[in-house]
Design a protein around this motif. Structure first.
Motif, PDB file in Angstrom:
ATOM      1  N   TYR A 595       0.844  -1.189   0.000  1.00  0.00           N
ATOM      2  CA  TYR A 595       0.000   0.000   0.000  1.00  0.00           C
ATOM      3  C   TYR A 595       0.883   1.244   0.000  1.00  0.00           C
ATOM      4  CZ  TYR A 595      -4.372  -2.458   0.665  1.00  0.00           C
ATOM      5  OH  TYR A 595      -5.464  -3.229   0.464  1.00  0.00           O
ATOM      6  N   THR A 597       0.558   3.968   1.419  1.00  0.00           N
ATOM      7  CA  THR A 597       0.723   4.577   2.741  1.00  0.00           C
ATOM      8  C   THR A 597       1.606   3.731   3.662  1.00  0.00           C
ATOM      9  OG1 THR A 597      -1.381   3.567   3.271  1.00  0.00           O
ATOM     10  CG2 THR A 597      -1.401   5.935   2.834  1.00  0.00           C
ATOM     11  N   ARG A 598       1.851   2.483   3.265  1.00  0.00           N
ATOM     12  CA  ARG A 598       2.751   1.630   4.048  1.00  0.00           C
ATOM     13  C   ARG A 598       3.724   0.938   3.106  1.00  0.00           C
ATOM     14  NH1 ARG A 598      -1.429  -1.558   7.548  1.00  0.00           N
ATOM     15  NH2 ARG A 598      -2.367   0.218   8.563  1.00  0.00           N
ATOM     16  N   ILE A 603       2.416  -6.762   0.864  1.00  0.00           N
ATOM     17  CA  ILE A 603       1.184  -7.540   1.099  1.00  0.00           C
ATOM     18  C   ILE A 603       1.183  -8.757   0.181  1.00  0.00           C
ATOM     19  CG2 ILE A 603      -1.355  -7.449   1.151  1.00  0.00           C
ATOM     20  CD1 ILE A 603      -0.084  -5.483   3.082  1.00  0.00           C
ATOM     21  N   SER A 623      -6.691 -13.692   8.442  1.00  0.00           N
ATOM     22  CA  SER A 623      -7.064 -12.280   8.489  1.00  0.00           C
ATOM     23  C   SER A 623      -5.828 -11.420   8.209  1.00  0.00           C
ATOM     24  CB  SER A 623      -7.632 -11.969   9.870  1.00  0.00           C
ATOM     25  OG  SER A 623      -7.969 -10.620   9.915  1.00  0.00           O
ATOM     26  N   GLY A 624      -5.994 -10.469   7.307  1.00  0.00           N
ATOM     27  CA  GLY A 624      -4.882  -9.576   6.975  1.00  0.00           C
ATOM     28  C   GLY A 624      -3.915 -10.158   5.981  1.00  0.00           C
ATOM     29  N   SER A 625      -4.286 -11.308   5.377  1.00  0.00           N
ATOM     30  CA  SER A 625      -3.349 -11.928   4.440  1.00  0.00           C
ATOM     31  C   SER A 625      -3.364 -11.248   3.077  1.00  0.00           C
ATOM     32  CB  SER A 625      -3.682 -13.417   4.289  1.00  0.00           C
ATOM     33  OG  SER A 625      -5.017 -13.563   3.866  1.00  0.00           O
ATOM     34  N   GLY A 626      -4.386 -10.435   2.805  1.00  0.00           N
ATOM     35  CA  GLY A 626      -4.388  -9.697   1.540  1.00  0.00           C
ATOM     36  C   GLY A 626      -5.501 -10.100   0.588  1.00  0.00           C
ATOM     37  N   SER A 628      -8.764  -9.109   0.525  1.00  0.00           N
ATOM     38  CA  SER A 628      -9.504  -7.940   0.026  1.00  0.00           C
ATOM     39  C   SER A 628      -8.630  -7.103  -0.886  1.00  0.00           C
ATOM     40  CB  SER A 628      -9.974  -7.075   1.195  1.00  0.00           C
ATOM     41  OG  SER A 628     -10.727  -7.855   2.077  1.00  0.00           O
ATOM     42  N   THR A 629      -7.337  -7.145  -0.634  1.00  0.00           N
ATOM     43  CA  THR A 629      -6.418  -6.386  -1.478  1.00  0.00           C
ATOM     44  C   THR A 629      -6.483  -6.905  -2.911  1.00  0.00           C
ATOM     45  OG1 THR A 629      -5.009  -6.088   0.440  1.00  0.00           O
ATOM     46  CG2 THR A 629      -4.018  -5.673  -1.696  1.00  0.00           C
ATOM     47  N   TYR A 638      -6.251   0.094  -6.788  1.00  0.00           N
ATOM     48  CA  TYR A 638      -4.798   0.269  -6.725  1.00  0.00           C
ATOM     49  C   TYR A 638      -4.227  -0.515  -7.891  1.00  0.00           C
ATOM     50  CZ  TYR A 638      -5.751   1.538  -1.841  1.00  0.00           C
ATOM     51  OH  TYR A 638      -6.238   2.122  -0.707  1.00  0.00           O
ATOM     52  N   GLU A 766     -16.455 -11.681   1.336  1.00  0.00           N
ATOM     53  CA  GLU A 766     -17.176 -12.110   2.538  1.00  0.00           C
ATOM     54  C   GLU A 766     -18.583 -11.513   2.553  1.00  0.00           C
ATOM     55  OE1 GLU A 766     -15.007 -12.297   6.160  1.00  0.00           O
ATOM     56  OE2 GLU A 766     -13.116 -11.903   5.124  1.00  0.00           O
TER      57      GLU A 766
HETATM   58  N1  LIG Z   1      -5.606   1.246   2.770  1.00  0.00           N
HETATM   59  C1  LIG Z   1      -4.631   0.553   3.365  1.00  0.00           C
HETATM   60  N2  LIG Z   1      -3.461   1.136   3.632  1.00  0.00           N
HETATM   61  C2  LIG Z   1      -2.461   0.447   4.211  1.00  0.00           C
HETATM   62  N3  LIG Z   1      -2.551  -0.838   4.570  1.00  0.00           N
HETATM   63  C3  LIG Z   1      -3.706  -1.485   4.345  1.00  0.00           C
HETATM   64  C4  LIG Z   1      -4.806  -0.821   3.734  1.00  0.00           C
HETATM   65  N4  LIG Z   1      -5.816  -1.703   3.643  1.00  0.00           N
HETATM   66  C5  LIG Z   1      -5.374  -2.859   4.168  1.00  0.00           C
HETATM   67  N5  LIG Z   1      -4.113  -2.741   4.588  1.00  0.00           N
HETATM   68  C6  LIG Z   1      -3.257  -3.781   5.191  1.00  0.00           C
HETATM   69  O1  LIG Z   1      -3.060  -4.765   4.195  1.00  0.00           O
HETATM   70  C7  LIG Z   1      -3.109  -6.050   4.762  1.00  0.00           C
HETATM   71  C8  LIG Z   1      -4.087  -6.921   3.977  1.00  0.00           C
HETATM   72  O2  LIG Z   1      -5.373  -6.368   4.147  1.00  0.00           O
HETATM   73  P1  LIG Z   1      -6.647  -7.061   3.519  1.00  0.00           P
HETATM   74  O3  LIG Z   1      -7.820  -6.211   3.847  1.00  0.00           O
HETATM   75  O4  LIG Z   1      -6.399  -7.346   2.100  1.00  0.00           O
HETATM   76  O5  LIG Z   1      -6.694  -8.427   4.350  1.00  0.00           O
HETATM   77  P2  LIG Z   1      -7.777  -9.577   4.312  1.00  0.00           P
HETATM   78  O6  LIG Z   1      -7.056 -10.831   3.979  1.00  0.00           O
HETATM   79  O7  LIG Z   1      -8.926  -9.210   3.441  1.00  0.00           O
HETATM   80  O8  LIG Z   1      -8.203  -9.597   5.828  1.00  0.00           O
HETATM   81  P3  LIG Z   1      -9.633  -9.938   6.490  1.00  0.00           P
HETATM   82  O9  LIG Z   1      -9.897 -11.381   6.253  1.00  0.00           O
HETATM   83  O10 LIG Z   1      -9.425  -9.642   7.931  1.00  0.00           O
HETATM   84  O11 LIG Z   1     -10.626  -9.055   5.837  1.00  0.00           O
HETATM   85  C9  LIG Z   1      -3.470  -5.889   6.212  1.00  0.00           C
HETATM   86  O12 LIG Z   1      -2.306  -6.065   6.960  1.00  0.00           O
HETATM   87  C10 LIG Z   1      -3.952  -4.474   6.327  1.00  0.00           C
HETATM   88  O13 LIG Z   1      -3.572  -3.912   7.560  1.00  0.00           O
END
Ligand SMILES: Nc1ncnc2c1ncn2[C@@H]1O[C@H](COP(=O)(O)OP(=O)(O)OP(=O)(O)O)[C@@H](O)[C@H]1O
Length: 863
Positions: A595, A597-598, A603, A623-626, A628-629, A638, A766
């Protein structure tokens, strides 16, 4: 070196520093950095020089951006990579420093660098001094290839720089961009300078340009202003004539003549005043309207990371308060300035006409006053900027807390929030109080200057009358003009004060207006739809030559495409596939992503997945594996850092993004509904295509036209039943963010919204997490039927076993890559597989009664 960098970061206290340093690879390069001399120019430009430090792996210089005087107290330093990253640098400077600044890089050729690299640098540096920046960059690129990865990055950066230089030059933006200049000092220590013109230096001319489209109205207002000012200025002359008439032989006749002339002048003056007020108000409102529309449009065009970094309150503040301030400046202040200028100039003219000698005496205070105006202007502009920032911060708190009022109440945090808001408002008040003090001093000094000057006139003029070189009437007129002059100058300086203050507001507006729009979806080449018939606009495929050119340009992409230095998101137009094209395949090809911002947190690390046309693929992961990304990358919210995502065989970046998004039925993890009817929410998006000019009225027309489509979509999402039971059915109004509906109902409407648009692919994040098991199974059954019937290529992010079971393939995301994939039955039987472990741990969490066990994991474990 690490220690020094760490202390640097610590001193500045900004994450951006560490982010830049990380990105630059400094933290890892134990062998490369020799010396980092940081010296702050704390007086004028506050430029921070990083003097000659080198790295074999870095293949570039590091430079630092100077602080501006106004930001010194905040220690807003910026650290950025040299040259190729200047677009990002400019971006952060624009956003963060918001002030005129000079950025300098000093690479001292005489610095005691003992490696081969230092000599290379010196050589290259001399080349640069001799033949320009571009060659210097190329020289650097050629020499510093110790690290392959870094070399690749530098090459992309260089390409992007040269591209942006050549593309941006004709635009106004480029004119304000970094300007490179070189100076070679005679002692051999060459110096390279970057100069940045930052947006707070919004020139008065640029402000005035905002009023250009309304120039006729403004010209009318100016004309009436001149007329009303002149009518006022005639009065003192008339008074003097009347007084002198009293001692003349035909005094009564003269008195009558002057009175009649003045009566006519006053009537004309009254008309002029009325017309001026009317014209100015209308012009002001038009300027504000145009500004707000442009600003909102510019905001909508921004890339997603722009919103990640800014608060809603701040942006809304720009639309409301800042736009009003700028519009007011262009009308009220402009009128006041014109009036004051006329008053001042004509008063001086009359004074000279009445007595040049006395005029000299009365004007001797003017230089002191002018100096005061200049000082006040500088200070007022700075305070104005701070005031707006403080107000925006307070608005942000208010907006966010009001939007989340339920959460605030549930945590009984009203007092806490009140205190938080109070603190912000107190900050605002503190600055406003300083503004009040400085204004008070300024106005008091102005008053003293005016009165002293008047006293001088009366004293010196009285002496002249006493000696017979001036009549009583002339002295009276003179005194009145002197008062007018004082009023004119005070009013002019106050108008200038307002104008410079509005420059602060204008800077915040231009920051957004000037920022490159980076959302490709905003740049569709689709023709405008027919707003009367509602016929969707024909979509124009991009000529094949252009596609080839675009694809070629993609190979020269910058390192981080979501930054402004990147160009992938800004491309206009793109391929539009013909209606009725075959079900699309979706492919993630070695996708890397962080991302913006980070930037230091990867990811995705080479994620690879090919979804066949019409395939239903379940994406699973911690959770947080990416997960939704991946979903956001597919919708091009993005762009990946590396790798390619393809839709129907085409790289997303060559597709028209608006078209692409219309092909995807997207349901977000936390779907957002808008205030309005359920029908309008389900058909959201289609309204915009059909009736862009009247989106509110369009909702009803569309819902009437597409009642069947609405119902079909709602049925597929198992939403028709509960919608029918609502008092207004599909016309039931819901509140902001779906207030008035349950979480599960919102999710089902979101699914219906995705299906309503008849997409060719579905991405569901989800989408049933808020439903009870029974409803979930019903929704699932309907969805699967629709997916199979329409052959929709589907990527469903889920934690639910029932969905995994019906999916053609389950893909497990772990560590930023595809850890395993296959049918649910196959994966679950592998005792060493990731999926069984994940499900097992969810089950264990449940059995252990861990508080963290989510509803999803419960469902998974029990299914
Ligand atoms: N807009 C953003 N800016 C910076 N980091 C982000 C942003 N959105 C998500 N992240 C980080 O990216 C990582 C992956 O996020 P993501 O939402 O893709 O996870 P996920 O697998 O969908 O999780 P969950 O199952 O909990 O929804 C996480 O560590 C989150 O903190």
């Amino acid at each position: 070196m690490r220690g020094r960098l760490a202390s640097l970061v610590h001193t500045v206290g900004r994450t951006t520093w560490s982010a830049h340093l990380q990105r630059f690879g400094l933290a890892e390069s134990a062998d490369c950095v020799h010396r980092c001399g940081v010296a702050g120019h704390l007086s004028s430009v506050r430029a921070l020089h990083v003097q000659s430090f080198m790295s074999g792996r870095l293949a570039s210089l590091v430079h630092a951006i100077g602080r501006t005087p106004r930001n010194v107290h905040r220690q807003r330093l910026r650290f950025a990579e040299y040259g190729p990253r200047n677009a990002r640098l400019e971006d952060s400077a624009e956003r963060q420093l918001q002030a005129s600044a000079a950025l300098r890089l000093r690479a001292c050729a005489s610095a005691p660098l003992h490696s081969e690299l230092s000599r290379a640098l010196q050589q290259d540096y001399r080349t640069q001094v001799a033949s320009g920046w571009t060659r210097f960059e190329q020289g650097l690129k050629g020499r510093f290839n110790a690290s392959r990865a870094h070399e690749a990055r530098v090459r992309r950066q260089n390409l992007s720089t040269s591209r942006s230089t050549s593309e941006a030059t004709p635009t106004g933006r480029a004119a304000e961009g970094p300007q490179h200049s070189t100076n070679a000092s005679t002692n051999g220590a060459s110096e390279l300078e970057f100069r940045f013109k930052l947006p707070d230096a919004v020139s008065i001319r640029r402000l005035l340009r905002l009023a250009q489209p309304h120039s006729r109205l403004l010209a009318g207002a100016v004309a009436t202003q001149v007329a009303s000012a002149l009518s006022t200025m005639a009065f003192p002359l008339a008074v003097g004539r009347m007084i002198d008439a009293l001692t003349a032989a035909d005094g009564l006749e003269q008195l009558r003549q002057v009175a009649v002339i003045m009566a006519v002048v006053f009537v004309l003056g009254a008309f002029a005043v009325g017309a001026r007020v009317l014209l100015l108000n209308i012009t002001g409102e038009r300027v504000a309207r145009a500004l707000r529309k442009d600003l909102f449009s510019a905001m909508l065009r921004q890339d997603t990371s722009f919103f990640d970094a800014r608060s809603t309150g701040e942006l809304v503040n720009r639309l409301s308060a800042d736009a009003s301030a700028v519009a007011r400046t262009l009308t009220d202040n402009l009128a006041r300035s014109i009036r004051a200028s006329i008053t001042t100039v004509s008063a001086i003219g009359f004074l000279v006409y009445l007595s040049p000698q006395l005029t000299t005496v009365s004007l001797c205070m003017v230089p002191a006053f002018a100096a005061g105006v200049a000082l006040f202007g500088r200070y007022a502009r700075r305070l104005s900027r701070q005031l707006l920032d403080a107000l925006a911060a307070a608005n942000q708190v208010a907006a966010e807390r009001i939007a989340a009022i339920r959460t605030v109440r549930l945590f009984a945090a009203e007092q806490l929030e009140q205190a938080r808001y109070d603190r912000r408002i107190d900050d605002t008040y503190d600055i406003a109080r300083r503004v009040a003090v400085i204004e008070g001093i300024y106005m008091g000094a102005g008053f003293l200057t005016a009165q002293t000057s008047l006293l001088g006139v009366l004293w010196y003029g009285g002496t002249m009358v006493y000696h017979g070189s001036l009549t009583v009437g002339a002295l009276t007129s003179f005194a009145m003009y002197a008062v007018n002059l004082g009023v004119g100058v005070t009013s002019l300086s106050s108008a200038i004060g307002q104008l410079v203050r509005a420059q602060g507001a204008a800077a915040r507006i231009f920051e957004v207006l000037d920022r490159d729009s980076c959302d490709a979806g905003s740049t569709t080449t689709s023709a405008k739809p027919d707003s009367d018939t509602g016929t969707p606009a024909p979509e124009r495929p991009l000529p094949s030559g252009k596609v080839a050119a675009v694809e070629r340009s993609l190979s020269a992409r910058p390192e981080h495409p979501n930054d402004r230095s990147g160009s992938a998101g800004c491309r206009t137009g793109g391929i539009v596939l013909p209606v009725g094209y075959a079900p699309p395949a979706i492919e993630y090809d070695k996708v890397h992503f962080r991302y913006p911002t980070r930037p230091d947190t990867p990811i995705l690390r080479g994620f690879q997945l090919a979804i066949e046309p019409g395939e239903l693929c379940a994406l699973v992961g911690g959770s947080g594996s990416g997960k939704s990304t991946l979903h956001m990358l597919l919708a091009r919210l993005y762009d990946p850092d590396h790798g390619t995502i393809r839709f129907a065989g085409h790289d997303l970046r060559v597709l028209d993004t608006a078209w692409l998004r219309r092909q995807l039925g997207i349901v977000q993890q936390e779907p957002v509904l808008f205030a309005g009817t359920i029908a309008a929410n389900i058909s959201y998006g289609r309204d915009a295509q059909r009736f862009p000019a009247a989106p509110d009225a369009a909702a009803d027309r569309v819902s009437a036209l597409d009642a069947d489509a609405l119902r079909r979509a709602a049925e597929a999402a198992a939403a028709h039943e509960f919608i029918s039971e609502l008092p207004g059915g599909y016309q039931t109004r819901i509140g902001e963010r779906g207030a008035g509906l349950s979480g599960g109902q919102i999710q089902r409407i979101a699914i219906a919204r995705a299906l309503f648009h008849e997409p060719t692919a579905l991405t569901l994040d989800e989408c049933t997490s808020a439903l009870d098991l029974e409803t979930e199974l019903r929704v699932l059954e309907n969805l699967v039927r629709v997916i199979r019937e329409r052959r929709l290529t589907t990527l469903v992010i889920t934690h639910r076993v029932p969905i995994m079971k019906v999916a053609d393939r389950v893909v497990v995301l772990a560590g930023g890559v595809c850890a395993e994939q296959g049918s649910f039955a196959t994966l679950i039987q592998n005792p060493h597989g990731v999926l069984p472990r994940m499900l097992l741990s969810a089950q264990e969490s449940l059995l252990a009664g861990r508080t963290g066990a989510s509803k999803a994991s419960i469902a998974s474990a029990t299914a």
